[in-house]
Design an enzyme around this catalytic site. Structure first.
Site, short mmCIF file in Angstrom:
data_model
loop_
_atom_site.label_atom_id
_atom_site.label_comp_id
_atom_site.label_asym_id
_atom_site.label_seq_id
_atom_site.Cartn_x
_atom_site.Cartn_y
_atom_site.Cartn_z
N TYR A 169 0.85 -1.18 0.00
CA TYR A 169 0.00 0.00 0.00
C TYR A 169 0.89 1.23 0.00
CZ TYR A 169 -3.40 3.52 1.53
OH TYR A 169 -4.20 4.64 1.62
N ASP B 19 9.27 2.58 -0.08
CA ASP B 19 8.23 3.24 0.70
C ASP B 19 8.37 2.78 2.15
OD1 ASP B 19 6.05 4.28 1.93
OD2 ASP B 19 4.57 3.53 0.49
N LYS C 72 4.31 8.57 9.20
CA LYS C 72 4.05 7.97 10.51
C LYS C 72 5.05 8.38 11.61
CE LYS C 72 0.99 4.69 8.52
NZ LYS C 72 1.02 4.00 7.23
#
Ligand SMILES: *Cc1c(COP(=O)(O)O)cnc(C)c1O
Length: 426
Positions: free
Chosen positions: A143, A237, A265
């Site tokens: 994702y 990523d 995050k």
């Protein structure tokens, strides 16, 4: 025991689609009512009904020091009092960029944005701008946020070209995205034969969005070599794994240098932050130095920068932090596996630093197809029963779990004890 949450959910659904601002929060994967949260403290979450949960989600990763860490809280309040946003540069941005650059030999410059989605979207534009090519390679189960060209799912035929995974995404856009299987070298090689127009390959080197499924060392090595050989840029990523899997993200584990790395995050410690980073010569293509356009009104927001800065400095100050976090992650997963075995339930577990994953299946998943074979019904029951006992796990087998610094071994033992009880009934 969820009475007020049920009411809050009903009220939310009247004015917010599905009652949530991000779909996974609706507990669709386990068919239940999401507890509405009032506050967090350390390792715990509290909901509107007064229930208290040991939190293994930690806002999906950002809170490595748990909720309301005193140092982060202090920095946020102090900075907020000086103004919430200026739309002008602050020294905090340089300081946070320095903290990140210092950790990676292959990164010289960082650009801050406001979310992981934005970081990845901008990294891909940069890769296309630098190479002058159009196609991107993406892996099933990874994702990378919800931008158009990354919402792809496997098409019908054998083709590596996927189909849009959401209405609203034109297939004309998706035709530049090659979708292939994670940890499958043969298929990856085929992509490079199929297209001579590959700008970049994007991968979660430690996938956390199909549960925890790390790429093998050989596979990441092959990604690196194929990109170099074909003049494509390798994008790692690490929005989730950055400062979670190790102090140096996947680089600290696999020692492979990507051309562009995306973060999010943990670098915002719970505030909305994302970033993409690379060598100076690549970042020089970015506006205003170069021609690749990218911008953001709230990018590098001072309060968010302050939170990230304190968090990263705390992380660096504790040399044993990731060892301690991993020790607890292993304690939890091996404990879960032991009680599962006792009740004859097949359970696969893995950890990377403070990240952990568990799957109700016979063999360790290597890709999205394997994850799909897990027992989702069993997971849903496990999740629900654990929640009732005060343990808040991610509400889907497609999500990783997180250990925070404030979690004690005693709390983990209590979790395993509860899991023993729950698994007896599975
Ligand atoms: C969470 C995540 C994103 C998206 O970040 P948002 O801040 O939710 O937009 C992108 N990539 C990975 C690997 C993620 O885990």
């Amino acid at each position: 025991m969820f009475k007020k949450s049920i009411k809050a959910y009903e009220d939310a659904k009247v004015v917010i689609p599905g009652g949530v601002d991000s779909p996974v929060r609706a507990f669709g994967g386990v068919i239940g009512t999401p507890p509405f949260i009032t506050k967090g403290k350390g390792s715990y979450l509290y909901d509107v009904d007064g229930n208290k949960y040991l939190d293994f989600v930690q806002s999906w990763g950002p809170l490595i020091f748990g909720h309301c860490d005193k140092d982060i809280e202090k920095a946020v309040i102090k900075t907020a009092k000086l103004g919430l946003s200026f739309g002008a540069p602050t020294e905090l941005e340089t300081e946070l960029a320095n903290e990140i650059v210092e950790m990676f030999p292959h990164i010289d410059k960082v650009r801050f944005v406001s979310s992981g989605t934005e970081a990845v979207m901008s990294a891909i534009r940069l890769a296309r701008g630098v190479t002058g090519k159009n196609d991107i390679i993406k892996f099933e189960g990874c994702y990378h946020g919800h931008s158009d060209s990354l919402l792809v799912s496997a098409g019908s035929g054998m083709a590596t070209f996927g189909a849009p995974s959401s209405p609203g995404v034109p297939s004309d856009l998706i035709k530049h995205t090659l979708l292939t299987e994670y940890n499958n070298l043969e298929q990856l090689e085929k992509c490079f034969i199929e297209s001579k127009d590959i700008a970049c390959l994007i991968i979660e080197p430690i996938a956390g969005n199909m549960g925890l499924v790390p790429a093998t060392q050989e596979f990441l090595q092959a990604c690196r070599e194929l990109c170099t050989k074909h003049g494509a840029l390798l994008i790692f990523d690490e929005v989730m794994s950055g400062f979670r899997a190790s102090l140096h993200g996947s680089y600290g584990i696999n020692n492979i240098e990507a051309d562009i790395v995306t973060f999010g995050k943990v670098i915002g410690a719970g505030m909305p932050v994302g970033a993409f980073a690379s060598r100076g010569e690549i970042m020089a293509h970015l506006s205003p130095e170069g021609k690749v356009y990218q911008a953001g009104t709230l990018s590098g927001n001072p309060v968010a920068m302050a939170a990230g800065l304190v968090s990263l400095r705390k992380i660096k100050a504790d040399k044993k932090l990731y060892d301690k976090l991993n020790e607890k992650a292993v304690m939890l997963t091996s404990g879960l596996q032991k009680v599962a075995k006792k009740h004859n339930i097949p359970l696969q577990v893995d950890t990377r630093g403070s990240m952990f994953g568990f799957f109700f299946c016979e063999e360790s998943p290597k890709n999205m197809k394997d994850v799909g074979k897990c027992d989702f019904k069993r997971f849903a029951t496990f999740h629900h029963e654990m929640l009732k006992r005060g343990f808040y796990f991610a509400c889907s087998q497609y999500e990783a779990g997180f250990i925070c610094e404030t979690m004690s071994k005693k709390e983990i033992k209590a979790t395993i004890k509860a899991a023993d009880e729950v698994m007896a009934g599975l």
